[in-house]
Design an enzyme around this catalytic site. Sequence first.
Site: not given
Length: 266
Positions: A167, A51-52, A124
């Site tokens: 989250k 993901d990074g 984000e």
Amino acid sequence: MSDRRNVYFFYKKEDELLEKINSLIELARENEFRVVEDHTIANVIVSIGGDGAFLQAVRKTNFRSDCLYVGIGVDHTLSLYCDFHLDDREKMIQAMKESQIEVRRYPVLEVKLDETTSFKCLNECSIRSSIIKTFVIDVYIDDLHFETFRGDGMLIATPTGSTAYNKSVNGAVVDPMLPCIQVSELASLNNNLYRTLGSSFILSDTRKLTLKIVQDGNDYPVIGMDNEALSIRNVKQLEYGLSELPIKTVKLKDNSYWEKVKRTFL
């Protein structure tokens, strides 16, 4: 995928992975994909590394809306952006050839800083105090002064970013098919002087969120953009909204966003 043949590979040149990556590149060429060195002429951008790496690939290639992004993991860490694994090279080619993949459009957050500089985020954008001291932010929804916040900072997340930092501060997990942004507080101070909603809230893609930093001496916040940090002196205002241009990613038909969420958290 038949009309998308220019492929750009984004990865770190780590010795332990190069042999597998070179094998994947050769396999792509054998299957009539053109491997290009310039991401601006690619119509498929493949990130390798989890993901990074996917977030970095999207950022370094300027959040292109005219190509497909593909995520490939390199270990057994659960991933929300990677549908493939580096060891499953044949599976990747087969999926592309046999139309076993679908295109998904993920919302992108657009941020304007002091009405001059703008940037984008896929997960984000956070704004936090850079010193051990709270700071004050006036929060506006469109032109309405909604609240005055005092605390460590605020976090604005996209739906796909809702499973990340958002989250961990008790924000909601949001379906990426809902074009929206989520606003979450970071250690807010609530007393007789400062009062906030005290929970995350979600704004539609037509709303504009504005954060105005009260200039009281703590005017040098750290601004986080996905997995990067931006340090700008004397920030006064940030405006947030969804970009009109989402990014397009590919996913296996039997691997929905909620299946990934279930595997990762349940």
